[in-house]
Design a protein around this motif. Structure first.
Motif, PDB file in Angstrom:
ATOM      1  N   ARG A  27       0.766  -1.063   0.141  1.00  7.74           N
ATOM      2  CA  ARG A  27       0.138  -0.270  -0.039  1.00  7.74           C
ATOM      3  C   ARG A  27       0.849   1.313  -0.135  1.00  7.74           C
ATOM      4  O   ARG A  27       0.364   2.201   0.150  1.00  7.74           O
ATOM      5  CB  ARG A  27      -1.012   0.036   1.173  1.00  7.74           C
ATOM      6  N   THR A  28       2.050   1.141  -0.135  1.00  8.76           N
ATOM      7  CA  THR A  28       3.080   2.276  -0.008  1.00  8.76           C
ATOM      8  C   THR A  28       3.754   2.581  -1.270  1.00  8.76           C
ATOM      9  O   THR A  28       4.164   1.531  -2.188  1.00  8.76           O
ATOM     10  CB  THR A  28       4.064   2.620   1.290  1.00  8.76           C
ATOM     11  N   VAL A  29       4.079   3.795  -1.707  1.00  6.05           N
ATOM     12  CA  VAL A  29       5.058   4.096  -3.071  1.00  6.05           C
ATOM     13  C   VAL A  29       6.368   3.119  -2.653  1.00  6.05           C
ATOM     14  O   VAL A  29       6.996   2.511  -3.445  1.00  6.05           O
ATOM     15  CB  VAL A  29       5.307   5.497  -3.004  1.00  6.05           C
TER      16      VAL A  29
ATOM     17  N   VAL B   7      15.311  12.203 -11.283  1.00  4.30           N
ATOM     18  CA  VAL B   7      14.371  12.463 -10.186  1.00  4.30           C
ATOM     19  C   VAL B   7      14.245  14.194 -10.459  1.00  4.30           C
ATOM     20  O   VAL B   7      13.127  14.799 -10.464  1.00  4.30           O
ATOM     21  CB  VAL B   7      14.801  12.323  -8.913  1.00  4.30           C
TER      22      VAL B   7
ATOM     23  N   ILE C 265      12.409  15.359 -13.749  1.00  6.46           N
ATOM     24  CA  ILE C 265      11.031  15.279 -14.059  1.00  6.46           C
ATOM     25  C   ILE C 265      10.562  16.076 -13.117  1.00  6.46           C
ATOM     26  O   ILE C 265       9.515  16.845 -13.629  1.00  6.46           O
ATOM     27  CB  ILE C 265      10.787  13.688 -13.306  1.00  6.46           C
TER      28      ILE C 265
ATOM     29  N   GLU D 213       0.979  -0.024 -12.842  1.00  6.71           N
ATOM     30  CA  GLU D 213       2.159   0.318 -12.212  1.00  6.71           C
ATOM     31  C   GLU D 213       3.123   1.042 -12.870  1.00  6.71           C
ATOM     32  O   GLU D 213       3.969   1.868 -12.580  1.00  6.71           O
ATOM     33  CB  GLU D 213       2.751  -0.931 -11.505  1.00  6.71           C
TER      34      GLU D 213
ATOM     35  N   ILE E 217       4.124   4.860 -11.917  1.00  3.53           N
ATOM     36  CA  ILE E 217       5.636   4.779 -11.027  1.00  3.53           C
ATOM     37  C   ILE E 217       6.020   6.321 -10.955  1.00  3.53           C
ATOM     38  O   ILE E 217       6.418   6.515  -9.577  1.00  3.53           O
ATOM     39  CB  ILE E 217       6.439   4.012 -11.902  1.00  3.53           C
TER      40      ILE E 217
ATOM     41  N   ARG F 175       2.470   8.864  -9.264  1.00  3.65           N
ATOM     42  CA  ARG F 175       1.643   8.655  -8.118  1.00  3.65           C
ATOM     43  C   ARG F 175       1.975   9.367  -6.758  1.00  3.65           C
ATOM     44  O   ARG F 175       1.324   9.619  -5.825  1.00  3.65           O
ATOM     45  CB  ARG F 175       1.596   7.195  -7.673  1.00  3.65           C
TER      46      ARG F 175
ATOM     47  N   SER G 107      -0.141  10.396  -3.331  1.00  2.26           N
ATOM     48  CA  SER G 107       0.084   9.186  -2.570  1.00  2.26           C
ATOM     49  C   SER G 107       0.384  10.039  -1.100  1.00  2.26           C
ATOM     50  O   SER G 107       1.810  10.000  -1.075  1.00  2.26           O
ATOM     51  CB  SER G 107       1.016   8.385  -3.051  1.00  2.26           C
TER      52      SER G 107
ATOM     53  N   GLY H 161       3.393   8.788   1.013  1.00  8.17           N
ATOM     54  CA  GLY H 161       3.678   7.596   0.545  1.00  8.17           C
ATOM     55  C   GLY H 161       2.721   6.473   0.507  1.00  8.17           C
ATOM     56  O   GLY H 161       3.160   5.335   0.122  1.00  8.17           O
ATOM     57  N   ILE H 162       1.647   6.738   1.006  1.00  2.84           N
ATOM     58  CA  ILE H 162       0.543   5.629   1.051  1.00  2.84           C
ATOM     59  C   ILE H 162      -0.203   5.850  -0.377  1.00  2.84           C
ATOM     60  O   ILE H 162      -0.754   6.734  -0.580  1.00  2.84           O
ATOM     61  CB  ILE H 162      -0.246   5.982   2.399  1.00  2.84           C
ATOM     62  N   LEU H 163      -0.347   4.666  -0.963  1.00  2.32           N
ATOM     63  CA  LEU H 163      -0.890   4.558  -2.302  1.00  2.32           C
ATOM     64  C   LEU H 163      -2.474   4.653  -2.194  1.00  2.32           C
ATOM     65  O   LEU H 163      -3.145   4.881  -1.068  1.00  2.32           O
ATOM     66  CB  LEU H 163      -0.668   3.172  -2.660  1.00  2.32           C
TER      67      LEU H 163
ATOM     68  N   PRO I 274      -5.106   3.546  -4.433  1.00  2.20           N
ATOM     69  CA  PRO I 274      -5.334   2.511  -5.434  1.00  2.20           C
ATOM     70  C   PRO I 274      -6.305   3.113  -6.497  1.00  2.20           C
ATOM     71  O   PRO I 274      -6.738   2.617  -7.538  1.00  2.20           O
ATOM     72  CB  PRO I 274      -5.859   1.132  -4.777  1.00  2.20           C
TER      73      PRO I 274
END
Lengths: 316, 510
Positions: free
Chosen positions: A180-182, B323, B326, B350, B354, B357, B361, B364-366, B368
């Motif tokens: 669930r994390t990057v 990095v 971008i 994904e 990549i 996101r 996020s 750092g939590i996605l 979905p």
């Protein structure tokens, strides 16, 4: 035949194998399916289980860590010596975590920044760290002065020993981190194709350093719990741990070629390792034979991994 | 002359796809036979069946009238069928001569017969007009030379049928010419050559006859290539007429978007200067090794720079890593999609999310749901052909993989400069024009686009301005109104006097 194959080599194949094995063992081995034995079994896989959490990240990003056994022993040693010296268990724990994290940091920096092969690097640190553990204790076990230290392993919460809780929490935490994390997704991306990940804006070397550092920290936790359980800091503790952990991960479907990992699989892999050992103990099989069985399980795991990649490749 | 190599109703299915259905055609002795088709048309499968790598479900292959029942590559080899793949099968650390003898070294009582080892090879190479030192290690040869060695290996065992799969895809035009004259020689010796290529020029330059596959079926067979036109072949390949695959149209250009000043690095020693305006598509043309890709990698921060500044919209970019680039709005679709672009084993979703996101996020939590929406948006916008966004990217065709990588950058926020290296290499005609359309649309929205290509028609077809590079320097800069094939080529070719020691592969291999 083909549907059986699909079942065994597919996503849930391992769970199926595990359920089967568990059912068979429960029915055939006396005293297996008792609360006492179950807790004992879980206790016995705590070290492997905890370290497997981060080893999974290591393998998923196409790396490798052989130094975990030494790091567990060394940080356990440090925890005991530091708490003996300072009289504070908390300081002892912190010292162990710092030591574990530091070993991981060194691994990570050497591998990611100086681009040295992970196998060689961690083979070297494995020996260095084991050496440090032996030097600091003069090769002898160091006893624990404060009986409070034993409570880490002995205390129970809701009837379940603390180390099992710690393992459970780490399973959840690292499962979350992976899925669930990057951080988790980037780990898998690096394993899939490191250069493409770098060009897609993933800071690959920083990620690798973090993964090794986490590995070291987690070894620190495992080291403390192990020292508490064996009631001393043993410089020779956890020898061969790296192999059991890697076996468990591979058995759990983590690809050695990187890019594929699942927490549930790793948990099942850990339990299979534990059950095999537990059953052999219950059946009074000599320790010598257990080595053979462990080796066979590893071979089987790699074969399964191979079959699985072939099956996945055919789909393409 | 009679038919020598015959395919008789070959069919081959994989789970979910019928890769070949009932393909029959034949090739005469001593001819070069072209095999064309879009990606996924079944060329590779046919070659695999011919090479013994995979068995066909039905049908048979006859060589010289004899039915071939081989079951493996080794059997096919023994029957005189040799397939030369894009990835060459040479042992880099052995010498040319050793490679040619590999598997059956000449020996007396177990001791290598060195004289024979070198002698026979020297003779064979001279016979074929291949100018390679038999004692040189393969690792020291250029890709072109390695290909010659690979062909020599086939000749050493008296191959009757040689299949070449996209042999020129990584060769310079000079190396290609050498390859063509070698093929001419083999033809004269009576060898059957099956030549797989996307390049119409080569097919018409080399082949006597031609087969076109489409969707696993035989779309057309021409026993005399002089009876067909290129447009006809393209139409047979795609199954419809493509009027103008470039579809270029004019667009307003705005202020200077990207400015590059004396950019240089270890692999691009001579500093380069250029700029690109809003809405402009700038082409970079040059032979392989001219430094185009090296320039792009330096600009993107993929390789370390030794000097130079890059400015986007007047702000200097401290790009020492992708990095940073971008974040400054510079993105790169790399030359080698498989090696540097796609992340194998991961899904389309994904692969797309990549980089972008990070915008949705938190900590750092996605997210979905958001990630899925993003993937669906770009799958439909870029018309990626896939059953699902969860599909492993490795299962897509080259064109669709390229679209996913474009989607990766289109989903980023604030992209100002798009670098796209060989946008359509290995991509079939239909998908090509779709990718060009995407580029035009992005340019119309104000993006500055740099297209790098070694295909002259492509670069002339789709860009507004061309920078020609030659041996690591900018040799010319030409506006669209002045585009002229000869002028561009003349600028790209090094002086004739040093043409023989072109640094073709040294620069390319990194």
């Amino acid at each position: 035949m083909t549907s059986l194959k699909k079942l065994l080599l597919g996503e849930q194949g391992l769970v199926v194998i595990f359920a089967l094995a568990f059912a068979i063992v429960s029915l055939t081995v006396p005293n297996f399916l008792t609360e006492r034995n179950m807790l004992g079994l879980l206790q016995s896989v705590v070290t492997i289980g905890i370290v497997a959490c981060t080893m999974m990240f290591c393998l998923a990003s196409r790396d490798f860590d052989l130094s975990v056994g030494s790091t567990v022993a060394f940080s356990g040693m440090i925890a005991v010596m530091a708490s003996n010296a300072t009289g504070s268990i908390v300081l002892g724990l912190l010292a162990a975590l710092v030591c574990g994290g530091f070993v991981g940091l060194v691994n990570g920096v050497v591998i990611a920044r100086f681009r040295i092969n992970a196998l060689i690097t961690t083979l070297a640190t494995m020996q260095i760290v084991r050496g440090l553990a032996l030097i600091s204790s003069d090769g002898r076990a160091v006893g624990i002065n404060d009986p409070g230290f034993y409570q880490l392993a002995l205390s129970k919460f809701l009837g379940v020993p603390t180390p099992i809780w710690v393992m459970g929490v780490l399973f959840l935490a690292f499962g979350f981190l992976l899925n669930r994390t990057v951080f988790g997704k980037n780990t898998l991306a690096i394993g899939g194709n490191p250069e493409a990940s770098r060009l897609a804006g993933v800071n690959v070397s920083r990620m690798r350093i973090w993964i090794f550092m986490l590995q070291g920290l987690v070894c620190g936790i495992a080291g403390v719990l192990l020292a508490s359980r064996i009631t001393s800091g043993q410089p020779n503790a956890a020898t061969g741990l790296e192999l059991s952990v890697i076996s468990a991960c591979v058995l759990g479907g983590v690809s050695l070629a990187g890019g594929r990992a699942a927490m549930a699989g790793v948990i099942v892999g850990v339990l299979i390792m534990g059950i095999a050992e537990n059953v052999m103990n219950l059946l009074n099989i000599q320790a010598f034979y257990q080595y053979v069985v462990r080796g066979l399980i590893l071979l089987l795991a790699v074969l399964l991994d191979n079959l699985r990649s072939v099956a996945a490749g055919r789909r393409g | 002359m009679q038919d020598f190599l015959e395919f008789k109703s070959i069919s081959k299915g994989y789970p979910g796809v019928q890769a070949l259905s009932d393909v029959s055609f034949s090739v005469r002795k001593g001819t070069v036979h072209g095999l064309m088709g879009e990606n996924g048309a079944g060329k590779s499968t046919l070659i695999r069946v011919l090479s013994g790598d995979q068995a066909g479900d039905t049908g048979e292959i006859r060589i010289g009238g004899e039915q071939q029942l081989y079951k493996s590559v080794r059997d096919a080899f023994q029957a005189g069928v040799i397939v030369i793949h894009q990835e060459l099968q040479l042992v880099a650390e052995l010498t040319v001569a050793e490679n040619l003898w590999l598997g059956r070294f000449p020996a007396k009582a177990g001791v290598l017969d060195r004289r024979k080892l070198i002698g026979v090879v020297t003779e064979k190479l001279a016979d074929m007009g291949i100018d390679v030192d038999p004692a040189a290690k393969v690792a020291s040869l250029s890709i072109g030379e390695r290909q010659m060695v690979e062909i020599a290996k086939a000749v050493m065992v008296d191959a009757r049928v040689i299949a070449l799969d996209e042999p020129t895809s990584s060769l310079s035009s000079r190396e290609s010419e050498i390859l063509f004259s070698l093929i001419d020689r083999l033809r004269a010796n009576g060898t059957v050559i099956l030549y797989v290529s996307h390049r119409l020029d080569e097919i018409f330059r080399l082949c006597d006859s031609l087969t076109v596959l489409r969707d696993g079926k035989l779309a057309a067979h021409h026993s005399d290539i002089s009876q067909v036109t290129r447009d006809q072949v393209i139409a047979e390949m795609v199954g419809r007429e493509i009027a103008n695959i470039w579809g270029w149209r004019g667009r307003p250009r705005g202020a200077t978007r990207l400015q590059v000043n004396s950019l240089a690095g270890p692999k691009l020693p001579h500093p380069v200067n250029f700029d690109v305006r809003e809405g402009e598509i700038l082409g970079f043309f040059g032979l392989i090794g001219a430094g185009r890709s090296e320039m792009a990698r330096l600009l993107y921060g993929a390789d370390a720079r030794s000097q130079g500044t890059v400015t986007v919209d007047g702000t200097t970019v401290t790009a020492d890593s992708p990095v940073h680039s971008i974040r400054a709005g510079i993105v790169l679709c790399p030359e080698d999609r498989k090696l540097d672009g796609i992340i194998q084993g991961r899904s389309i979703e994904e692969n797309m999310a990549i980089s972008s996101r990070r915008h949705f996020s938190p900590f750092g939590i996605l997210n979905p749901t958001k990630e899925g929406e993003l993937a669906e948006t770009f799958i439909s916008k870029l018309r990626v052909r896939t059953p699902s966004r969860k599909q492993d990217i490795i299962n897509l065709s080259g064109g669709n993989q390229q679209k996913v990588i474009l989607g990766r950058w289109l989903s980023e926020q604030g992209v100002k400069v798009l670098l796209i290296d060989e946008p359509t290499r290995g991509i079939d005609v239909g998908a090509k024009s779709e990718i060009y359309e995407i580029l035009y649309e992005l340019a119309a929205q104000g993006m500055a686009i740099i297209v790098i290509s070694s295909e002259l028609p492509e670069i002339m077809g789709i860009t507004d301005r061309i920078v020609v590079m030659c041996e690591g320097r900018i040799a010319a800069e030409i506006e669209r109104s002045d585009f002229d094939e000869r002028r561009i080529l003349a600028a790209a070719l090094p002086d004739i006097s040093n043409a023989n020691d072109l640094p073709i592969q040294q620069v390319q291999s990194r």
